[in-house]
Design a protein around this motif. Structure first.
Motif, mmCIF file in Angstrom:
data_model
loop_
_atom_site.group_PDB
_atom_site.id
_atom_site.type_symbol
_atom_site.label_atom_id
_atom_site.label_comp_id
_atom_site.label_asym_id
_atom_site.label_seq_id
_atom_site.Cartn_x
_atom_site.Cartn_y
_atom_site.Cartn_z
ATOM 1 N N LEU A 69 3.167 11.408 -5.205
ATOM 2 C CA LEU A 69 2.603 10.617 -6.300
ATOM 3 C C LEU A 69 2.785 9.146 -5.972
ATOM 4 C CD1 LEU A 69 1.595 10.196 -9.299
ATOM 5 C CD2 LEU A 69 4.012 10.266 -9.960
ATOM 6 N N CYS A 70 1.711 8.366 -6.165
ATOM 7 C CA CYS A 70 1.813 6.915 -6.052
ATOM 8 C C CYS A 70 1.607 6.308 -7.427
ATOM 9 C CB CYS A 70 0.780 6.348 -5.077
ATOM 10 S SG CYS A 70 1.165 6.721 -3.363
ATOM 11 N N SER A 71 2.506 5.410 -7.802
ATOM 12 C CA SER A 71 2.419 4.714 -9.071
ATOM 13 C C SER A 71 2.034 3.271 -8.755
ATOM 14 C CB SER A 71 3.774 4.774 -9.785
ATOM 15 O OG SER A 71 3.715 4.137 -11.032
ATOM 16 N N ILE A 72 0.840 2.857 -9.197
ATOM 17 C CA ILE A 72 0.279 1.567 -8.781
ATOM 18 C C ILE A 72 0.304 0.607 -9.964
ATOM 19 C CG2 ILE A 72 -1.793 0.437 -7.882
ATOM 20 C CD1 ILE A 72 -2.377 3.264 -6.553
ATOM 21 N N ASN A 73 1.212 -0.350 -9.913
ATOM 22 C CA ASN A 73 1.435 -1.291 -11.014
ATOM 23 C C ASN A 73 1.347 -2.726 -10.496
ATOM 24 O OD1 ASN A 73 2.424 0.998 -12.824
ATOM 25 N ND2 ASN A 73 3.861 1.098 -11.133
ATOM 26 N N THR A 74 0.455 -2.927 -9.535
ATOM 27 C CA THR A 74 0.249 -4.218 -8.887
ATOM 28 C C THR A 74 -0.808 -4.994 -9.670
ATOM 29 O OG1 THR A 74 -1.323 -3.056 -7.478
ATOM 30 C CG2 THR A 74 0.878 -3.387 -6.588
ATOM 31 N N TYR A 75 -1.218 -6.169 -9.159
ATOM 32 C CA TYR A 75 -2.297 -6.913 -9.822
ATOM 33 C C TYR A 75 -3.603 -6.127 -9.717
ATOM 34 C CZ TYR A 75 0.771 -10.930 -10.427
ATOM 35 O OH TYR A 75 1.798 -11.747 -10.827
ATOM 36 N N SER A 76 -4.470 -6.364 -10.700
ATOM 37 C CA SER A 76 -5.675 -5.540 -10.887
ATOM 38 C C SER A 76 -6.566 -5.454 -9.659
ATOM 39 C CB SER A 76 -6.511 -6.088 -12.053
ATOM 40 O OG SER A 76 -5.726 -6.261 -13.198
ATOM 41 N N ASP A 77 -6.629 -6.542 -8.864
ATOM 42 C CA ASP A 77 -7.576 -6.557 -7.748
ATOM 43 C C ASP A 77 -7.196 -5.619 -6.613
ATOM 44 O OD1 ASP A 77 -5.406 -8.147 -7.129
ATOM 45 O OD2 ASP A 77 -6.583 -9.789 -6.263
ATOM 46 N N ALA A 83 -5.323 2.975 -4.939
ATOM 47 C CA ALA A 83 -5.492 4.326 -5.503
ATOM 48 C C ALA A 83 -6.268 5.218 -4.546
ATOM 49 C CB ALA A 83 -6.202 4.242 -6.853
ATOM 50 N N ILE A 84 -7.334 4.681 -3.981
ATOM 51 C CA ILE A 84 -8.158 5.480 -3.045
ATOM 52 C C ILE A 84 -7.353 5.820 -1.788
ATOM 53 C CG2 ILE A 84 -10.163 5.328 -1.494
ATOM 54 C CD1 ILE A 84 -11.626 3.882 -3.858
ATOM 55 N N ALA A 85 -6.635 4.850 -1.262
ATOM 56 C CA ALA A 85 -5.804 5.105 -0.069
ATOM 57 C C ALA A 85 -4.786 6.208 -0.345
ATOM 58 C CB ALA A 85 -5.099 3.819 0.359
ATOM 59 N N ALA A 86 -4.163 6.157 -1.523
ATOM 60 C CA ALA A 86 -3.146 7.148 -1.885
ATOM 61 C C ALA A 86 -3.744 8.545 -1.983
ATOM 62 C CB ALA A 86 -2.486 6.753 -3.203
ATOM 63 N N MET A 87 -4.888 8.662 -2.670
ATOM 64 C CA MET A 87 -5.495 9.995 -2.860
ATOM 65 C C MET A 87 -6.033 10.554 -1.545
ATOM 66 S SD MET A 87 -7.147 9.774 -6.694
ATOM 67 C CE MET A 87 -8.025 8.233 -6.497
ATOM 68 N N GLU A 88 -6.565 9.672 -0.701
ATOM 69 C CA GLU A 88 -7.047 10.146 0.607
ATOM 70 C C GLU A 88 -5.882 10.576 1.499
ATOM 71 O OE1 GLU A 88 -9.633 7.016 1.993
ATOM 72 O OE2 GLU A 88 -11.382 7.898 0.954
ATOM 73 N N ALA A 89 -4.683 10.042 1.208
ATOM 74 C CA ALA A 89 -3.476 10.450 1.953
ATOM 75 C C ALA A 89 -2.833 11.698 1.340
ATOM 76 C CB ALA A 89 -2.474 9.305 1.981
ATOM 77 N N GLY A 90 -3.434 12.223 0.253
ATOM 78 C CA GLY A 90 -2.946 13.472 -0.333
ATOM 79 C C GLY A 90 -2.071 13.317 -1.559
ATOM 80 N N VAL A 109 -13.040 5.226 -7.547
ATOM 81 C CA VAL A 109 -11.690 5.806 -7.671
ATOM 82 C C VAL A 109 -11.778 7.199 -8.306
ATOM 83 C CG1 VAL A 109 -9.394 5.551 -8.679
ATOM 84 C CG2 VAL A 109 -10.588 3.531 -7.830
ATOM 85 N N VAL A 110 -12.560 7.320 -9.373
ATOM 86 C CA VAL A 110 -12.714 8.613 -10.059
ATOM 87 C C VAL A 110 -13.383 9.633 -9.123
ATOM 88 C CG1 VAL A 110 -13.911 9.786 -11.952
ATOM 89 C CG2 VAL A 110 -12.693 7.644 -12.385
ATOM 90 N N ALA A 111 -14.401 9.203 -8.392
ATOM 91 C CA ALA A 111 -15.085 10.099 -7.443
ATOM 92 C C ALA A 111 -14.117 10.573 -6.358
ATOM 93 C CB ALA A 111 -16.280 9.383 -6.818
ATOM 94 N N CYS A 112 -13.235 9.679 -5.922
ATOM 95 C CA CYS A 112 -12.245 10.029 -4.891
ATOM 96 C C CYS A 112 -11.259 11.073 -5.422
ATOM 97 C CB CYS A 112 -11.506 8.767 -4.452
ATOM 98 S SG CYS A 112 -10.277 9.052 -3.161
#
Length: 354
Positions: A69-77, A83-90, A109-112
């Motif tokens: 699980l990746c929790s992404i709480n960085t700046y919006s940009d 998120a895409i990098a994390a999901m593509e990494a499983g 992101v949703v499509a990924c």
């Protein structure tokens, strides 16, 4: 899929206000194991997080630590890219709102998530707040069409204004905060938004010439419902009526009555409801109201950290029980679409049809 007992290995990125709170939630929940924290610089962390290594690069930490699980709480940009990098990494993903800075990126992101069979949970903290759930339930009982009146203005100074100025480098307040309250409007009416209007003003020379720290949006829905939302940050912002949360229909109204001593930059104020007031519009033969207003006291409400704990407990449940998050993801894109349309309207001076 994890067993019900093996902790989920989580990489938590971003150690700002929300990032620290979510990291504490993972630390305290035996269903999670923090494998690393990510922040571009070394920062002070609250008690409980001192033992974890702080890594400077999210892509490198993702590759090295292989979290579930990746929790992404960085700046919006950076939200969409990470998120895409994390999901593509499983990995599954929890990402703070807003999901992205453009609708196209949010849809990517949703499509990924769908293509990779990963869980994607967006940080709409009010969805886990018992009082806000009750407000939505009571408003739906009234029946539409609705008028939504909502704002969250923050008079900020010192470190809080510094945080707001950093956020204003990428996102105006009506987008950053607006997604929560537009999401509440959408949950109550269920109708499609059809038009958005936005207005904004730059009230400080400490922010970029093309950015504004006061914003106001209006959204019109297919069922005739309409709503406004106002958000502003900075040392010049008024503390008067900074927290309005009100839903009206032909049958009455539901309102949050705020503690008169509450301060706009107190983070617990942003979610605490104190009292929900129910007003029934029905009248008798003499034209007088049939029933007095009813005040629902929201005693024992969760504070900010408890809400983050509840939100991450939902993340754990969504992963372990394979909860269908289709509506959750679609709603996140929808509320972002409305707020970004408002930003477009601010910048063009024209209404935006959806």
């Amino acid at each position: 899929m994890n067993s019900a007992t093996t902790p989920i290995r989580v990489l938590s990125a971003g150690l700002g206000n929300m990032g620290r709170s979510h990291a504490l939630a993972y630390h305290e929940n035996p269903g999670f194991e923090i494998v690393g924290l990510v922040n571009r610089s070394k920062v002070a962390v609250p008690q409980g997080l001192e033992g974890y290594e702080i890594l400077p690069s999210f892509p490198e930490a993702l590759k090295e630590l292989k979290p579930e699980l990746c929790s992404i709480n960085t700046y919006s940009d950076s939200h969409a890219e990470f998120a895409i990098a994390a999901m593509e990494a499983g990995a599954h993903v929890f990402v703070e709102k807003p999901l992205a800075t453009t609708v196209a990126d949010a849809e990517r992101v949703v499509a990924c998530a769908r293509a990779n069979g990963r869980k994607l949970i967006v940080g709409y903290i009010l969805r886990h707040h018992p009082s806000w759930m009750r407000l939505i339930e009571e408003a739906r009982k009234l029946g539409g069409p609705y008028v939504f009146r909502m704002n969250l203005n923050q008079q900020s100074s010192g470190p809080t204004w510094a945080t707001h100025k950093a956020l204003l480098q990428t996102t105006p307040p009506i987008v950053d905060c607006g997604v929560h309250y537009v999401d509440v409007m959408c949950q109550i009416t269920d109708a499609k938004p059809v038009q958005v209007r936005g207005m904004g003003l730059r009230l400080s020379d400490e922010i970029a010439p093309d950015m504004y720290n006061y914003g106001h949006l209006q959204v019109l829905f297919e069922d005739g419902s309409l709503g406004w939302y106002e958000a502003a940050w900075g040392p010049m912002i008024s503390e008067t009526a900074f927290f309005v949360k009100d839903v009206m229909s032909p049958n009455g109204s539901v309102s949050i009555v705020m503690d008169p001593n509450a301060k706009s930059d107190d983070i617990d104020t942003h979610t605490r409801t104190a009292v929900i007031r129910l007003h029934n519009a029905a009248s008798g033969p003499d034209g007088r109201f049939l029933s007095p207003d009813e005040d629902l006291k929201m005693a024992g409400e969760p504070g900010h950290q408890e809400l983050c704990d509840r939100e991450q407990a939902f993340v754990l449940k969504a992963i372990r029980e394979d909860i269908d998050l289709s509506r959750h993801m679609d709603d996140a894109v929808q509320s972002l679409r409305i707020c970004l349309a408002a930003d477009e309207s601010v910048r063009t001076g024209r209404p935006v049809k959806l």
